[in-house]
Design an enzyme around this catalytic site. Structure first.
Site, mmCIF file in Angstrom:
data_model
loop_
_atom_site.group_PDB
_atom_site.id
_atom_site.type_symbol
_atom_site.label_atom_id
_atom_site.label_comp_id
_atom_site.label_asym_id
_atom_site.label_seq_id
_atom_site.Cartn_x
_atom_site.Cartn_y
_atom_site.Cartn_z
ATOM 1 N N GLY A 19 0.839 -1.201 0.000
ATOM 2 C CA GLY A 19 0.000 0.000 0.000
ATOM 3 C C GLY A 19 0.867 1.241 0.000
ATOM 4 O O GLY A 19 2.099 1.153 0.130
ATOM 5 N N LEU A 20 0.205 2.362 -0.132
ATOM 6 C CA LEU A 20 0.911 3.646 -0.195
ATOM 7 C C LEU A 20 1.713 3.916 1.074
ATOM 8 O O LEU A 20 1.421 3.342 2.131
ATOM 9 C CB LEU A 20 -0.114 4.779 -0.376
ATOM 10 C CG LEU A 20 -0.880 4.813 -1.696
ATOM 11 C CD1 LEU A 20 -2.017 5.830 -1.612
ATOM 12 C CD2 LEU A 20 0.055 5.140 -2.863
ATOM 13 N N SER A 21 2.659 4.818 0.962
ATOM 14 C CA SER A 21 3.381 5.278 2.141
ATOM 15 C C SER A 21 2.365 5.895 3.099
ATOM 16 O O SER A 21 1.464 6.620 2.674
ATOM 17 C CB SER A 21 4.414 6.327 1.709
ATOM 18 O OG SER A 21 5.107 6.822 2.825
ATOM 19 N N SER B 182 0.018 4.392 4.598
ATOM 20 C CA SER B 182 -1.303 3.750 4.559
ATOM 21 C C SER B 182 -1.558 2.956 5.847
ATOM 22 O O SER B 182 -2.704 2.613 6.140
ATOM 23 C CB SER B 182 -1.422 2.837 3.334
ATOM 24 O OG SER B 182 -0.417 1.843 3.339
ATOM 25 N N GLY B 183 -0.499 2.647 6.585
ATOM 26 C CA GLY B 183 -0.662 1.917 7.846
ATOM 27 C C GLY B 183 -0.061 0.522 7.844
ATOM 28 O O GLY B 183 -0.255 -0.240 8.800
ATOM 29 N N LYS B 184 0.689 0.189 6.822
ATOM 30 C CA LYS B 184 1.257 -1.169 6.693
ATOM 31 C C LYS B 184 2.081 -1.561 7.914
ATOM 32 O O LYS B 184 1.864 -2.615 8.523
ATOM 33 C CB LYS B 184 2.185 -1.261 5.454
ATOM 34 C CG LYS B 184 1.534 -0.923 4.139
ATOM 35 C CD LYS B 184 2.520 -1.028 2.993
ATOM 36 C CE LYS B 184 3.659 -0.045 3.064
ATOM 37 N NZ LYS B 184 3.286 1.368 2.974
ATOM 38 N N SER B 185 3.032 -0.701 8.228
ATOM 39 C CA SER B 185 3.970 -1.025 9.296
ATOM 40 C C SER B 185 3.266 -1.101 10.653
ATOM 41 O O SER B 185 3.518 -2.018 11.452
ATOM 42 C CB SER B 185 5.039 0.066 9.279
ATOM 43 O OG SER B 185 6.032 -0.235 10.133
ATOM 44 N N SER C 212 5.893 -1.765 -2.070
ATOM 45 C CA SER C 212 5.876 -2.721 -3.194
ATOM 46 C C SER C 212 4.839 -2.324 -4.245
ATOM 47 O O SER C 212 3.843 -3.019 -4.431
ATOM 48 C CB SER C 212 5.675 -4.160 -2.701
ATOM 49 O OG SER C 212 4.655 -4.290 -1.740
HETATM 50 P P1 ADP Z 1 3.265 2.734 6.270
HETATM 51 O O1 ADP Z 1 4.034 1.638 6.962
HETATM 52 O O2 ADP Z 1 2.216 2.217 5.346
HETATM 53 O O3 ADP Z 1 4.132 3.773 5.640
HETATM 54 P P2 ADP Z 1 2.618 3.559 8.959
HETATM 55 O O4 ADP Z 1 2.213 2.278 9.575
HETATM 56 O O5 ADP Z 1 3.983 4.069 9.268
HETATM 57 O O6 ADP Z 1 2.415 3.517 7.382
HETATM 58 O O7 ADP Z 1 1.504 4.614 9.372
HETATM 59 C C1 ADP Z 1 1.620 5.973 9.035
HETATM 60 C C2 ADP Z 1 0.980 6.829 10.116
HETATM 61 O O8 ADP Z 1 -0.418 6.609 10.135
HETATM 62 C C3 ADP Z 1 1.495 6.509 11.515
HETATM 63 O O9 ADP Z 1 1.643 7.726 12.201
HETATM 64 C C4 ADP Z 1 0.395 5.676 12.103
HETATM 65 O O10 ADP Z 1 0.301 5.844 13.498
HETATM 66 C C5 ADP Z 1 -0.843 6.203 11.417
HETATM 67 N N1 ADP Z 1 -1.858 5.160 11.190
HETATM 68 C C6 ADP Z 1 -1.638 3.944 10.641
HETATM 69 N N2 ADP Z 1 -2.769 3.238 10.552
HETATM 70 C C7 ADP Z 1 -3.752 4.025 11.046
HETATM 71 C C8 ADP Z 1 -5.168 3.873 11.216
HETATM 72 N N3 ADP Z 1 -5.808 2.743 10.844
HETATM 73 N N4 ADP Z 1 -5.847 4.901 11.743
HETATM 74 C C9 ADP Z 1 -5.215 6.034 12.119
HETATM 75 N N5 ADP Z 1 -3.900 6.257 11.986
HETATM 76 C C10 ADP Z 1 -3.163 5.266 11.457
#
Ligand code: ADP
Length: 200
Positions: free
Chosen positions: A36-38, A40-43, A110
């Site tokens: 998913g996008l940067s 997006s919440g993956k990590s 990815s």
């Molecule tokens: P990615 O790994 O896709 O780049 P991150 O997991 O780092 O994204 O999440 C990016 C930001 O969004 C972080 O600050 C995280 O706390 C927040 N975040 C992730 N998932 C959610 C969600 N479902 N609802 C609200 N905030 C979220």
């Protein structure tokens, strides 16, 4: 793509089979592939899933930017070719983890379908679980925890996925998560899927 350079390498006939390793773990191995996008919440979701499964006694390991882009793949950048090689190596490492009876959880943008499909093709059916973190670009951009979207919009970062580089959404992912829902709920959806498939 990395070509096969060594010509005199043969696989050892492993005395311990994959089935035996999986039996010792008490569950199968697989790759849980978040895409998913940067932002997006993956990590975030990957790590919550990791904690939840770990506390259920499951063998898991998160492969993400910190341990891959700073280590194994530190010689790779963000060109299409380097992104492909990045994903290929992560896929190969994930496959080794899966074979060892671990649920490898990967969290990388990815963006290219063919790179993800190439990883899928490395694994047996059912061992590659593609999880599409479906979060609208506007939401990701509003989160922007590292200020990367801002920089990309200002032209300070070139080739940023979603801005001036494409993101190719999966056509048939095993799971689609609505990344605007609460984190805990998303992690529970993933675990429910794994339970339904008999993976944990
Ligand atoms: P990615 O790994 O896709 O780049 P991150 O997991 O780092 O994204 O999440 C990016 C930001 O969004 C972080 O600050 C995280 O706390 C927040 N975040 C992730 N998932 C959610 C969600 N479902 N609802 C609200 N905030 C979220």
């Amino acid at each position: 793509m990395a070509e096969q350079k060594a010509t005199n390498v043969t696989w050892h006939d492993h005395a311990v089979s994959k089935a035996e390793r999986w039996a010792l773990s008490g569950h199968k191995g697989a790759i849980l592939w978040f895409t998913g996008l940067s932002a997006s919440g993956k990590s975030t979701v990957a790590n919550v899933v990791d904690h939840k499964l770990h506390s259920l006694g499951k063998r898991t390991y998160v492969l993400d930017g910190d341990n891959i882009r700073m280590g194994l793949n530190k010689n790779l950048g963000f060109s299409a070719e380097d992104r492909a090689e990045n994903i290929r190596r992560i896929g190969e490492v994930g496959k080794l983890f899966a074979g060892a009876g671990v649920l490898a959880i990967t969290a990388f943008i990815s963006p290219y379908r063919r790179d993800r499909d190439a990883v899928r093709a490395l694994l047996e059916p059912g061992e590659f679980i593609e999880v599409f973190m479906n979060t609208p670009l506007e939401v990701c951009e509003a989160r922007d925890p590292k200020g990367l979207y801002k920089k990309a919009r200002a032209g300070q970062i070139k080739g940023f996925t979603g801005i001036d580089d494409p993101y190719e959404a999966p056509e048939k992912p095993e799971l689609v998560l609505d990344g605007t829902k609460p984190i805990d709920e998303l992690a529970d959806e993933v675990i429910a899927y794994l339970k339904a498939k008999g993976l944990v």
